[in-house]
Write an enzyme that holds these catalytic residues in place. Structure first.
Site, PDB file in Angstrom:
ATOM      1  N   PHE A 149       0.813  -1.222   0.000  1.00 57.49           N
ATOM      2  CA  PHE A 149       0.000   0.000   0.000  1.00 57.49           C
ATOM      3  C   PHE A 149       0.844   1.269   0.000  1.00 57.49           C
ATOM      4  O   PHE A 149       0.373   2.331  -0.377  1.00 57.49           O
ATOM      5  CB  PHE A 149      -0.934   0.012   1.226  1.00 57.49           C
ATOM      6  CG  PHE A 149      -0.249   0.476   2.487  1.00 57.49           C
ATOM      7  CD1 PHE A 149      -0.162   1.839   2.792  1.00 57.49           C
ATOM      8  CD2 PHE A 149       0.355  -0.429   3.359  1.00 57.49           C
ATOM      9  CE1 PHE A 149       0.492   2.275   3.942  1.00 57.49           C
ATOM     10  CE2 PHE A 149       1.014  -0.002   4.493  1.00 57.49           C
ATOM     11  CZ  PHE A 149       1.083   1.357   4.781  1.00 57.49           C
ATOM     12  N   LYS A 173      -1.200  -7.205  -9.090  1.00 59.98           N
ATOM     13  CA  LYS A 173      -2.161  -7.320  -7.971  1.00 59.98           C
ATOM     14  C   LYS A 173      -1.745  -6.263  -6.945  1.00 59.98           C
ATOM     15  O   LYS A 173      -0.908  -6.509  -6.084  1.00 59.98           O
ATOM     16  CB  LYS A 173      -2.076  -8.741  -7.391  1.00 59.98           C
ATOM     17  CG  LYS A 173      -3.326  -9.270  -6.719  1.00 59.98           C
ATOM     18  CD  LYS A 173      -3.829  -8.444  -5.573  1.00 59.98           C
ATOM     19  CE  LYS A 173      -3.026  -8.571  -4.295  1.00 59.98           C
ATOM     20  NZ  LYS A 173      -3.430  -7.559  -3.275  1.00 59.98           N
ATOM     21  N   GLU A 176      -4.961  -3.866  -1.778  1.00 63.62           N
ATOM     22  CA  GLU A 176      -6.390  -3.572  -1.717  1.00 63.62           C
ATOM     23  C   GLU A 176      -6.666  -2.300  -0.907  1.00 63.62           C
ATOM     24  O   GLU A 176      -7.774  -1.795  -0.884  1.00 63.62           O
ATOM     25  CB  GLU A 176      -7.159  -4.778  -1.148  1.00 63.62           C
ATOM     26  CG  GLU A 176      -6.796  -5.221   0.267  1.00 63.62           C
ATOM     27  CD  GLU A 176      -5.578  -6.150   0.334  1.00 63.62           C
ATOM     28  OE1 GLU A 176      -4.590  -5.917  -0.388  1.00 63.62           O
ATOM     29  OE2 GLU A 176      -5.622  -7.094   1.157  1.00 63.62           O
ATOM     30  N   ARG A 177      -5.610  -1.796  -0.205  1.00 66.96           N
ATOM     31  CA  ARG A 177      -5.813  -0.573   0.583  1.00 66.96           C
ATOM     32  C   ARG A 177      -5.629   0.690  -0.252  1.00 66.96           C
ATOM     33  O   ARG A 177      -6.055   1.766   0.150  1.00 66.96           O
ATOM     34  CB  ARG A 177      -4.849  -0.568   1.775  1.00 66.96           C
ATOM     35  CG  ARG A 177      -5.318  -1.547   2.847  1.00 66.96           C
ATOM     36  CD  ARG A 177      -4.371  -1.595   4.000  1.00 66.96           C
ATOM     37  NE  ARG A 177      -3.363  -2.620   3.801  1.00 66.96           N
ATOM     38  CZ  ARG A 177      -2.317  -2.792   4.578  1.00 66.96           C
ATOM     39  NH1 ARG A 177      -2.128  -2.003   5.618  1.00 66.96           N
ATOM     40  NH2 ARG A 177      -1.453  -3.756   4.352  1.00 66.96           N
ATOM     41  N   CYS A 281       9.614   1.832   3.496  1.00 66.96           N
ATOM     42  CA  CYS A 281      10.536   0.733   3.810  1.00 66.96           C
ATOM     43  C   CYS A 281      11.951   1.264   3.981  1.00 66.96           C
ATOM     44  O   CYS A 281      12.819   0.569   4.501  1.00 66.96           O
ATOM     45  CB  CYS A 281      10.504  -0.330   2.736  1.00 66.96           C
ATOM     46  SG  CYS A 281      11.167   0.260   1.187  1.00 66.96           S
ATOM     47  N   GLU A 384       9.205  -4.077  13.081  1.00 64.70           N
ATOM     48  CA  GLU A 384       8.988  -2.924  12.199  1.00 64.70           C
ATOM     49  C   GLU A 384       7.693  -2.248  12.651  1.00 64.70           C
ATOM     50  O   GLU A 384       6.634  -2.871  12.648  1.00 64.70           O
ATOM     51  CB  GLU A 384       8.846  -3.414  10.748  1.00 64.70           C
ATOM     52  CG  GLU A 384       8.686  -2.281   9.766  1.00 64.70           C
ATOM     53  CD  GLU A 384       8.501  -2.755   8.331  1.00 64.70           C
ATOM     54  OE1 GLU A 384       7.786  -3.752   8.108  1.00 64.70           O
ATOM     55  OE2 GLU A 384       9.068  -2.104   7.438  1.00 64.70           O
TER      56      GLU A 384
END
Ligand code: NAD
Length: 499
Positions: A149, A173, A176-177, A281, A384
């Protein structure tokens, strides 16, 4: 309520599963859309259509594929404002940060314009008597990209650019967020001249990811996301015989030596620790000052800078430093980890736990947090957090600081701030982390270098973008040819040298 479907064969189609996920506006906490979650049957049909489309696309000469990339660059620049607005509204980052997200993806598409050069292969003239030997790079066929996301434009572009430029068809793909920007990018690919079916964007969750892993036509999977899922996809994908690269989570350390410019280091830590609400990240989440005096001075410089940070919605103007985190669940997880930090004995120097934003009480905002006296056994050090929380671990020597970065299970990025060339050089040579900054807090390599971590931050052999991406998305074929008009050797049963 808006329903977001899939991009299949050059157009938007509604999902048929009847399953949906909520897409939030993190600024207000409202559900702004529902995204369809694909079934295995929907995924398999999209793959079958992609496989048909790939045949002609793979046979298209690389300069024509490069031209599609060139047109895409122009179109993304044309729609920059619109893309950034949609991205901010779904993700929560500020508009300038959203533009940075798009820009760093765009740079990989610019790199992909060079597909003809990158796909040239190798040739040895006269490898033996009358013998020429050459290697070519061929597309894999249908490949898949599964993305997180937190960079809804950059990472899909990192996946689709090289995969398509190499002549593959791609099943993307997205998270979905934050599903809207990848769909907008797919429409721009069509406008840029990409044939229908070559890029299919299938929205979904675990079910569609598993369908990708089970689909025998899909030759390769490139994943970016959290480490447990990265490991799962790597294990299952490689067991199914696919080529797989999975990039996972991070806990990036920044070492501050006593000779560093501490104002510069403090500015860098604030930008790298709290930018995008820490949802990067490559965010710095651990500061490691060397020596008590360095630590005390650094904390003194950090506190006023952090207290000045302006948290707010992307519509709040240019002085907003960062926005909300992506979901209520993400906010809860961050605050829970902050509590464990307090319980386990770290000093919470800047406490953002009670932060609320007037007029946006239901938004997923998290105030900035700064911990001091964090130790390696604490959860806030090991895990994390992916939020605006910076932990300070005091080290007494350079070797102790280096050991901390080396012993951590993650190895995505790390930085050192120092004026001493010997120390910087030693750090870069010895630390077991993939991307290193020397007086640079977020050392994200540019498109023509490669991006990737070590240890539990990445599974697989090749990195993302740069030359590695062209290796990942192609297979090498090596041809030995002889046109021996005058050479008569007779039959030989020996395994011969070419001399
Ligand atoms: P995530 O792992 O939750 O999701 C990533 C993708 O995996 C999404 O498309 C999601 O739909 C899918 N997924 C989620 N759960 C799944 C399951 N159980 N089975 C199969 N698929 C599943 O990651 P996220 O929260 O979207 O992104 C944040 C994470 O990504 C952080 O850990 C961050 O460090 C990492 N990240 C890494 C890099 C890198 O290059 N190393 C870059 C960006 C983000």
């Amino acid at each position: 309520m808006q329903e977001i479907g899939h991009w299949v064969n050059g157009k938007m189609v509604a999902g048929t599963s009847g399953r949906f996920a909520d897409v939030f506006n993190p600024h207000t906490g409202e559900v702004q859309a529902k995204v369809a979650l694909a079934t295995q049957a929907e995924l398999d049909q999209a793959v079958a259509d992609a496989a048909k489309a790939q045949v002609a696309w793979g046979a298209t000469n690389p300069q024509k594929r490069g031209r599609v990339m060139m047109a895409l660059v122009g179109l993304i620049n044309r729609d920059m404002e619109k893309l950034a607005e949609v991205l901010s509204r779904e993700h929560g980052k500020t508009i300038p940060d959203a533009k940075g997200d798009i820009q760093r993806g765009l740079e990989v598409i610019e790199f992909c314009i060079g597909a003809p050069q990158l796909l040239k292969g190798e040739f040895t003239d006269s490898a033996g008597p009358g013998i020429d030997m050459y290697s070519m790079r061929q597309p894999l066929g249908v490949v898949a990209g599964i993305t997180p996301f937190n960079f809804p434009a950059m990472i899909p572009l990192w996946k689709m650019g090289p995969a398509l430029a190499c002549g593959n068809a791609m099943i993307l793909k997205p998270s979905e967020r934050a599903p809207s920007v990848p769909l907008m990018l797919a429409a721009l690919c069509k406008e840029a001249g990409l044939p229908d079916g070559v890029l299919q964007v299938i929205n979904g969750d675990k079910e569609s990811v598993d369908a990708i892993l089970d689909n025998e036509t899909i030759q390769a999977v490139g994943f970016v996301g959290s480490t447990p899922i990265a490991h799962y996809i790597y294990s299952r994908g490689t067991a199914a015989g696919k080529r797989v690269q999975c990039f996972g989570g991070a806990k990036n350390h920044m070492i501050i030596m006593p000779d560093a410019d501490l104002d510069q280091a403090a500015d860098a830590l604030v930008g790298a620790g709290y930018g995008a609400a820490g949802e990067r990240c490559m965010a710095i989440s651990v500061a490691v000052p060397v020596g008590e005096e360095t630590a005390n001075k650094l904390i003194e410089k950090l506190v006023p800078r952090i207290e000045k940070l302006k948290v707010g919605p992307y519509t709040g103007g240019a002085d907003i430093d960062y926005g909300p985190v992506v979901t209520a669940a993400a906010k809860e997880n961050i605050l829970r980890l902050v509590e464990t930090g307090v319980e386990q004995g770290a000093t919470l120097v800047v406490d953002g736990r009670d932060f609320t934003l007037q007029g946006y009480e239901n938004g997923f905002y998290v105030g900035p947090h700064l911990f001091d006296h964090v130790t390696p056994d604490m959860d806030i050090y090991k895990k994390e957090i992916f939020g605006p929380v910076l932990s300070t671990v005091r080290a007494q020597s350079y070797e102790e600081a280096l050991k901390l970065a080396m012993d951590h299970e993650y190895g995505n990025g790390t930085a050192i701030f120092t004026r001493d060339g010997d120390t910087a050089r030693d750090f870069a040579a010895r630390v077991n982390v993939g991307m290193i900054g020397i007086n640079v807090p977020i050392p994200v390599p540019l498109a023509y270098h490669t991006f990737g971590g070590w240890k539990k931050s990445a599974f697989g052999d090749l990195n993302q973008h740069g030359p590695d991406a062209f290796r990942f998305y192609t297979r090498t074929k090596t041809i030995t040819s002889r046109w021996p008009s005058g050479i008569k050797e007779g039959a030989s049963l020996n395994f011969k040298m070419m001399d």
